[in-house]
Scaffold this motif. Structure first.
Motif, short mmCIF file in Angstrom:
data_model
loop_
_atom_site.label_atom_id
_atom_site.label_comp_id
_atom_site.label_asym_id
_atom_site.label_seq_id
_atom_site.Cartn_x
_atom_site.Cartn_y
_atom_site.Cartn_z
N MET A 686 0.83 -1.20 0.00
CA MET A 686 0.00 0.00 0.00
C MET A 686 0.87 1.25 0.00
O MET A 686 0.56 2.24 -0.66
N LYS A 687 1.94 1.16 0.72
CA LYS A 687 2.84 2.31 0.78
C LYS A 687 3.37 2.60 -0.61
O LYS A 687 3.47 3.75 -1.04
N GLN A 688 3.71 1.55 -1.29
CA GLN A 688 4.17 1.72 -2.65
C GLN A 688 3.13 2.41 -3.51
O GLN A 688 3.46 3.20 -4.39
N LEU A 689 1.89 2.05 -3.25
CA LEU A 689 0.82 2.65 -4.02
C LEU A 689 0.45 4.03 -3.51
O LEU A 689 -0.39 4.70 -4.08
N GLY A 690 1.10 4.40 -2.42
CA GLY A 690 0.94 5.75 -1.93
C GLY A 690 -0.16 5.92 -0.90
O GLY A 690 -0.67 7.02 -0.71
N HIS A 691 -0.54 4.81 -0.23
CA HIS A 691 -1.60 4.95 0.76
C HIS A 691 -1.16 4.39 2.08
O HIS A 691 -0.27 3.55 2.16
N THR A 692 -1.83 4.90 3.11
CA THR A 692 -1.61 4.28 4.41
C THR A 692 -2.85 3.51 4.79
O THR A 692 -3.94 3.76 4.26
N PRO A 796 -1.85 -15.22 -2.25
CA PRO A 796 -1.17 -14.06 -1.64
C PRO A 796 -1.46 -12.76 -2.40
O PRO A 796 -1.63 -12.76 -3.60
N VAL A 797 -1.42 -11.71 -1.63
CA VAL A 797 -1.75 -10.40 -2.17
C VAL A 797 -0.57 -9.86 -2.96
O VAL A 797 0.56 -9.90 -2.51
N THR A 798 -0.86 -9.39 -4.11
CA THR A 798 0.21 -8.76 -4.89
C THR A 798 -0.12 -7.30 -5.15
O THR A 798 -1.25 -6.86 -4.99
N LEU A 799 0.87 -6.63 -5.60
CA LEU A 799 0.73 -5.21 -5.89
C LEU A 799 -0.35 -4.98 -6.93
O LEU A 799 -1.19 -4.09 -6.80
N GLN A 800 -0.25 -5.77 -7.90
CA GLN A 800 -1.17 -5.60 -9.02
C GLN A 800 -2.61 -5.75 -8.56
O GLN A 800 -3.46 -4.93 -8.88
N LYS A 801 -2.82 -6.76 -7.76
CA LYS A 801 -4.17 -7.00 -7.27
C LYS A 801 -4.67 -5.82 -6.48
O LYS A 801 -5.79 -5.36 -6.64
N LEU A 802 -3.79 -5.33 -5.64
CA LEU A 802 -4.19 -4.21 -4.81
C LEU A 802 -4.49 -2.98 -5.67
O LEU A 802 -5.46 -2.26 -5.46
N ARG A 803 -3.61 -2.79 -6.62
CA ARG A 803 -3.78 -1.61 -7.46
C ARG A 803 -5.13 -1.64 -8.18
O ARG A 803 -5.85 -0.65 -8.20
N GLU A 804 -5.43 -2.77 -8.71
CA GLU A 804 -6.70 -2.90 -9.42
C GLU A 804 -7.87 -2.64 -8.49
O GLU A 804 -8.82 -1.95 -8.84
#
Lengths: 811, 157
Positions: A686-692, A796-804
Motif C-alpha cells: 500500500m505504501k508503494q501505491l501511496g496509501h496508508t 497471496p496479495v500482490t501489488l497488481q491485485k491491490l492496485r486494481e
C-alpha cells in the motif's frame, strides 16, 4: 717570643701553686690543646717542617684567672699538675733514697773511723813498754777487753788479730784514715750535689721538661696545620673584648686588639652583625655558626663563616665566648653565581617555550583562517552552481508543485550563499566592525519564505501555520510598527521556527552573533532618524544563521539538529488532516523548537527590557547597542518546550487550491488481518501505491474501527479468530441498513456508544469491503458475496491485485 | 574490482534463479522484492526474519498440540496454526512450505495423526532449508554491496 714569655712567667709566677707551674703562654688557647697527651706519630717530623709560628697575642695577666676559673682551663691544668706532682713526689722520693744511702754510707764510714781511732787510741794508750814478746800477749789481753766494748764490726779486726804486729796495725790505721777521708769527701760532694739539685730542681726535673716538650709539639702541630689556613680564632670576654686572638690581621698590633670589642677594632659592614651574633650566642648560651660578610677598610670585602660558643666558668656563669672564623668569600661568590646562572637558564627556557607556544598559536590561527577562507570559497562555488541551475530551471516550464519546490530551493540557496559571505566576514564581526542597520522589509515574504524553508526541511509530524494580519503592510519598516508572529502548536509539541533576517553594516554593534535574513525584495536604506539598530526580533534564528559553521551553534536549543541548511530541505508536504482553510499548513519535524517571543517593537532606541525574545537557550537575539541580558529563559533545564506565538496570517490564494486537493487525496483504508506477516507485506504494498492503512486484527476490532471513523475501503481477511471476516461483514451491512449495531450487540460484540463526534452519518454510499481469501472451500467467492462482500482478492496479495482493487473502489 | 563485482553479481543471479527453479521461492517473493526500495532498504530481510520467527512459534504450537502425552490431540488447534503458517508462507513466497501446509491442513481435517506428524517434521526441515538458502543469498548481496556494486534485479522469466 713564646719562649721568652715562658721564662718571664716562670720567674714571676713561682708563688702561685697552680699557675706558676703552668707554662703560661702556651701558644694558642684552643681548648683542646690542654690535653696533655703526646701528639701521635713521629714526633721528629716536625723538626723537618718549618713552623712559622703565627703571631699570637695573649693578655697574660688575665690568663691565670681564666685558667683558674674556667672549667676547661682548670681541667687541663689539673691534669698537668697531677702529673707534675707525681713527678715531684717521685723526685723527692728518689732524693730521699739517695739521702738514705748516703747516710748509711756515712755511718759506715764513721763507724770505721771510730774503730780506727780506737785502735789508734788503743795503741797510744799503752804506756808500758810491752816487751815485744810480751806485747802481743798484752794486746791480746786488751783487745780481748776492748772486744767486748767494741761495735759490731770487729770481725775484721779479729781477723788481723792473729798477726798482732804494730806495723800491721799502723798500716791498718793509715788505710782506714784514708778511707775515712775518702768517704768524708764523698759525703761532702753528695751534700753539695744535694744542695745544687735542690736549687735547680725544676730546671732539671725531667717530667716537667717532657711535658713542656709535649705541649710544644702539639702547639707545633697546630701551627703546622693552621699556618696556611684562612682561619682566625679568638676569645672574648662577656663584654666581647678580646682576650686572645690567633692569626689576626697583620697590621693590627696587640694593643689594637686586646681589650677591645669588634666594633672598636674594625669598621665597616658586617662588624656590627658579627658582634650582635656573638652577643646572641652569649645570651642564648648555644653555640652556632653564621655566615657574615664584612666590608672593612682594613681588608676589603670578605665573607666569613664564624663559629661562636659561649664559655662558662665553674659556677656556670658566662664569662665570654670562643670564636673561630673561616674565610669563605670565594665559595660564597661561586655559589651565588651558580644560583644566578640556574635562574637565568630557567628564565630563558620559559621564554623559549612561551615563544614556541606563541608561534604555534599563530601558525594555527593562520591555518585556521586560511582554511576558513578556502572552505567558504569551495562551498560557494558548487552552491552557485546549484542556485544558478535552479534559476535556469525556473525559466523552464514547470507545474505548480515544481515551481513551489524550486522557489524554496532558490531562496535557500541564496541564503546559504549569503551565509558564506558572512562567514568570511567573521573577522569583521570579531573586531566589532559589524554594525546594524534598520531596513525595510516585507514581512509576508519573509514569513512565507521562512515557513517554506522550514517546512520543507522537516518531516511531517507537526503543522505550522503562518498568519499575517491583513493590516500589516506589505513592506514594513520595523520601527514603530507592530508585528506579531504567532503560530499554533499542534498537540503540544514543540518546533522551531526560523526567520532569517539580515543585518547590514551600520553603526551599532552588539555582543550577539550575527543573524541573517533574506530581504531580497527591498533595498536597505540607512535610516537617519533611528539610532540604527534592528528591532525586529526574530524568533528563530537559527537554522540559517546559526546552522553555519562556527556561528553560535550554542545559540540553538540543542535538540534542533541543524547541521547545514541544505540538508534539511525535503519537500513541501501538506497534512490533509488539519484542514483549516486559509492558513498555510506546514509540517515540521518533531523535536524542533519554537522560541517564545513577543515581537515588540518600539520606536527609536530599544531599551534592554524591550528585547524579550529568546531562543531556546534563553539568549537574547536582539541587536541593540547595549548588550542584552538573557532574560526570561522559559526553558527548563534540558527540556526546551516552548510554544511559539507565531501567527502570520497571510492571504495566499495559492494555498486554497491546494487545500481542496487534500480532501480527496488521502483515502482511509482499513486492513483487517491477523497474520503479522501478511500485514507487513500488505502495508508495504500500500505504501508503494501511496496509501496508508489502519489495521484491525479481527472482526471485532474491525467493527470498532468502522464505528470510530470513516473508511473509504476495507480489506477483510476471511479467516480470523474471534470474529471472522464473513460474519463481520454481515454485521457491518446490517449496521448500514439499520443504522445501529443491534445485530452486533446480539452477536456479542461490544460496541461503544457513539460519542465520537468525528463519526458522521454515512451517506448512502456503501462501504466497499474486499475479501482476502485463501481460496479454500469455506472461503469461496459465493460465500463472500453472500455475506455482503463486494469483491475478493485471493491470497497471496500482490501489488497488481491491490492496485486494481484500489482503482476500482477508490475514485 | 569490477571483475569481482560482476562475478559476484553473476553468482547471485544464478543462485537466485536456482532457488526459484528448485521451488523454494515463487512469484510472491518477487513481489516482495519489488517492495524494497530506498525508503525501506531491508524490507525483504525484515519480512523474512519475521516469517522465520513465526515458523518457529507455529511449529512449536503444532508440536505441542500434537503431543499425545498431554491428552487428546486437538486437531482444530493444529489446524489453526497450519492455517496461519500457510498464510504467512504464501505471503512471502515460500513455495515449498506453503505446499506442505496445504497437505498438512488436509491431514488435520482428516484428523490423520501420523500424517500430521509427518507433515510437521517435513515443515520443520523445509523451513530450515529455506532459511539457509536465503541466508546464502543475502550474504551474496552483502558481498556485492561491500565490493561497491549494486544488487541486480533478477528476472525469473
Amino acid at each position: 717570643m713564646v719562649c721568652e714569655m715562658e721564662t718571664d712567667q716562670i720567674e714571676e709566677m713561682d708563688v702561685e701553686v697552680l699557675s706558676s707551674m703552668w707554662p703560661e703562654n702556651v701558644g694558642t688557647e684552643a681548648d683542646k690543646q690542654f690535653n696533655v697527651e703526646k701528639p701521635a706519630g713521629d714526633l721528629d717530623t716536625l723538626k723537618e717542617v718549618t713552623i712559622e709560628e703565627k703571631p699570637t697575642i695573649a693578655d697574660l695577666t688575665r690568663l691565670p684567672e681564666l685558667m683558674n676559673s674556667t672549667q676547661q682551663g682548670s681541667s687541663q691544668l689539673t691534669n698537668l699538675v697531677k702529673q707534675w706532682e707525681y713527678m715531684q713526689d717521685n723526685a723527692v722520693r728518689l732524693l730521699r733514697e739517695e739521702l738514705k744511702n748516703l747516710n748509711r754510707q756515712r755511718e759506715e764510714a764513721e763507724a770505721k773511723e771510730l774503730k780506727i781511732i780506737e785502735e789508734y787510741k788503743f795503741e797510744s794508750n799503752e804506756p808500758e813498754n810491752v816487751p815485744v814478746l810480751d806485747e802481743t800477749s798484752d794486746l791480746f789481753r786488751r783487745f780481748r777487753q776492748k772486744k767486748r766494748d767494741a761495735l759490731v764490726d770487729s770481725k775484721k779486726i779479729e781477723i788481723y788479730e792473729e798477726f798482732d804486729t804494730v806495723a800491721y796495725w799502723k798500716q791498718k790505721a793509715l788505710n782506714l784514715e784514708k778511707m775515712l777521708e775518702a768517704s768524708t769527701e764523698r759525703e761532702r760532694r753528695l751534700v753539695e750535689k744535694l744542695g745544687e739539685s735542690l736549687k735547680t730542681m725544676e730546671s732539671q726535673s725531667a717530667p716537667v721538661q717532657e711535658l713542656t716538650q709535649n705541649l710544644k709539639r702539639a702547639e707545633g702541630f697546630l701551627h703546622f696545620i693552621l699556618q696556611n689556613a684562612p682561619i682566625v680564632m679568638g676569645h672574648q670576654d662577656k663584654d666581647l673584648r678580646y682576650l686572645f686572638i690567633y692569626n689576626k690581621y697583620p697590621s693590627l698590633r696587640e694593643q689594637d686588639i686586646l681589650g677591645k670589642t669588634d666594633v672598636e677594632i674594625f669598621h665597616g659592614g658586617g662588624v656590627k652583625e658579627s658582634q650582635d651574633f656573638k652577643r646572641e650566642v652569649l645570651e642564648k648560651g648555644k653555640a652556632s655558626k653564621r655566615e657574615i660578610t664584612f666590608t672593612t677598610d682594613l681588608f676589603g670585602s670578605k665573607t666569613f663563616l664564624i663559629y661562636v660558643e659561649p664559655v662558662y666558668n665553674k659556677a656556670g656563669e658566662k664569662i665570654g665566648i670562643n670564636y673561630m672564623g673561616m674565610e669563605v668569600t670565594e665559595q660564597v661568590d661561586k655559589r651565588e653565581k651558580m644560583a644566578k646562572l640556574r635562574e637565568d637558564n630557567a628564565v630563558r627556557k620559559a621564554m623559549e617555550s612561551e615563544l614556541n607556544k606563541t608561534i604555534h598559536i599563530t601558525e594555527e590561527t593562520m591555518r585556521a583562517k586560511q582554511m576558513l577562507a578556502t572552505m567558504s570559497h569551495e562551498i560557494r562555488s558548487p552552491l552557485s552552481g546549484v542556485v544558478g541551475m535552479a534559476e535556469i530551471l525556473s525559466t523552464t516550464r514547470l507545474d505548480k508543485e515544481q515551481r513551489q519546490l524550486l522557489n524554496v530551493m532558490i531562496s535557500s540557496g541564496d541564503l546559504v550563499l549569503q551565509l558564506i559571505n558572512d562567514i568570511l566576514d567573521l573577522s569583521k564581526v570579531e573586531s566589532g566592525v559589524m554594525k546594524l542597520e534598520a531596513t525595510k522589509f516585507r514581512p509576508r515574504e519573509v514569513v512565507k519564505h521562512v515557513l517554506q524553508t522550514a517546512a520543507a526541511s522537516l518531516k511531517k509530524s507537526l503543522t505550522l501555520e503562518g498568519n499575517i494580519a491583513d493590516d500589516v503592510p506589505i513592506e514594513v519598516e520595523l520601527m514603530g510598527g507592530q508585528l506579531t508572529v504567532t503560530s499554533r502548536v499542534n498537540e503540544g509539541s514543540t518546533f522551531t521556527f526560523i526567520l532569517p533576517y539580515k543585518v547590514g553594516t551600520s553603526d551599532d554593534y552588539s555582543d550577539d552573533q550575527d543573524e541573517f535574513s533574506d530581504m531580497a525584495d527591498h533595498q536597505s536604506e540607512p535610516d537617519d532618524t533611528a539610532e540604527g539598530y534592528f528591532q525586529f526580533k526574530p524568533l528563530l534564528g537559527s537554522i540559517y544563521s546559526n546552522g553555519g559553521p562556527g556561528i553560535g551553534n550554542d545559540f540553538l536549543p540543542h535538540k534542533v539538529m541543524l547541521t547545514s541548511p541544505i540538508k534539511l530541505i525535503n519537500g513541501f508536504v501538506a497534512d490533509p488532516s488539519n484542514n483549516t482553510g486559509q492558513s498555510e499548513m506546514l509540517q515540521l519535524e518533531n523535536g524542533g523548537y519554537v522560541n517564545e517571543s513577543k515581537l515588540e517593537t518600539s520606536s527609536g532606541h530599544c531599551p534592554e527590557s524591550a528585547h524579550q525574545y529568546e531562543n531556546g537557550n534563553g539568549r537574547c537575539f536582539s541587536k541593540e547597542s547595549e548588550s542584552c541580558s538573557s532574560s526570561q529563559a522559559s526553558s527548563e533545564g534540558g527540556t526546551l518546550e516552548m510554544e511559539s506565538e507565531l501567527t502570520v496570517s497571510s492571504h495566499r490564494e495559492e494555498e486554497k487550491g491546494e487545500t481542496d486537493l487534500k480532501e480527496t487525496a488521502k483515502p482511509k483504508i482499513l486492513l483487517v488481518e491477523d497474520n503479522k506477516i501478511n500485514i507487513m507485506v500488505a502495508k508495504s504494498m500500500m505504501k508503494q501505491l501511496g496509501h496508508t492503512m489502519d489495521i484491525a486484527n479481527n472482526g471485532v476490532e474491525a467493527i470498532t474501527a468502522i464505528n470510530h471513523s470513516n473508511y473509504d475501503l476495507v480489506l477483510m481477511d476471511v479467516c480470523m479468530p474471534v470474529l471472522d471476516g464473513l460474519k463481520a461483514t454481515r454485521l457491518i451491512r446490517s449496521y448500514e441498513e439499520t443504522g445501529n449495531w443491534n445485530a452486533a450487540i446480539e452477536a456479542g460484540v461490544d460496541i461503544k456508544t457513539l460519542e465520537n463526534e468525528q463519526v458522521c452519518v454515512r451517506s448512502t454510499n456503501r462501504l466497499p469491503i474486499i475479501a482476502m481469501t485463501a481460496n479454500t472451500l469455506a472461503e469461496s467467492s459465493e460465500e463472500c458475496y453472500a455475506n455482503g462482500m463486494d469483491s475478493f482478492i485471493s491470497k497471496p496479495v500482490t501489488l497488481q491485485k491491490l492496485r486494481e482493487c484500489l482503482q476500482q473502489y477508490l475514485h | 574490482m569490477d571483475a569481482l563485482i560482476s562475478q559476484l553479481q553473476r553468482q547471485f543471479r544464478d543462485y537466485t534463479i536456482s532457488l526459484y527453479q528448485q521451488g523454494f521461492l515463487d512469484d510472491q517473493f518477487t513481489e516482495l522484492k519489488k517492495l524494497q526500495d530506498d525508503g525501506s532498504p531491508d524490507f525483504v530481510a525484515e519480512v523474512l526474519t519475521l516469517f522465520f520467527e513465526d515458523c518457529v512459534k507455529l511449529i512449536s504450537n503444532m508440536a505441542r498440540a500434537l503431543d499425545k502425552t498431554t491428552g487428546t490431540v486437538d486437531f482444530s488447534q493444529v489446524g489453526a496454526s497450519v492455517h496461519q503458517l500457510k498464510g504467512s508462507s504464501s505471503s512471502v513466497g515460500a513455495k515449498r512450505v506453503k505446499a506442505l501446509c496445504v497437505s498438512f491442513k488436509e491431514y488435520c481435517e482428516a484428523k490423520n495423526y501420523e500424517g500430521c506428524v509427518r507433515c510437521l517434521q517435513q515443515v520443520d526441515i523445509e523451513y530450515k532449508a529455506l532459511k539457509t538458502k536465503l541466508q546464502d543469498m543475502f550474504n551474496l548481496e552483502k558481498q556485492i554491496i561491500q565490493a561497491g556494486g549494486r544488487v541486480p534485479q533478477v528476472d525469473i522469466n
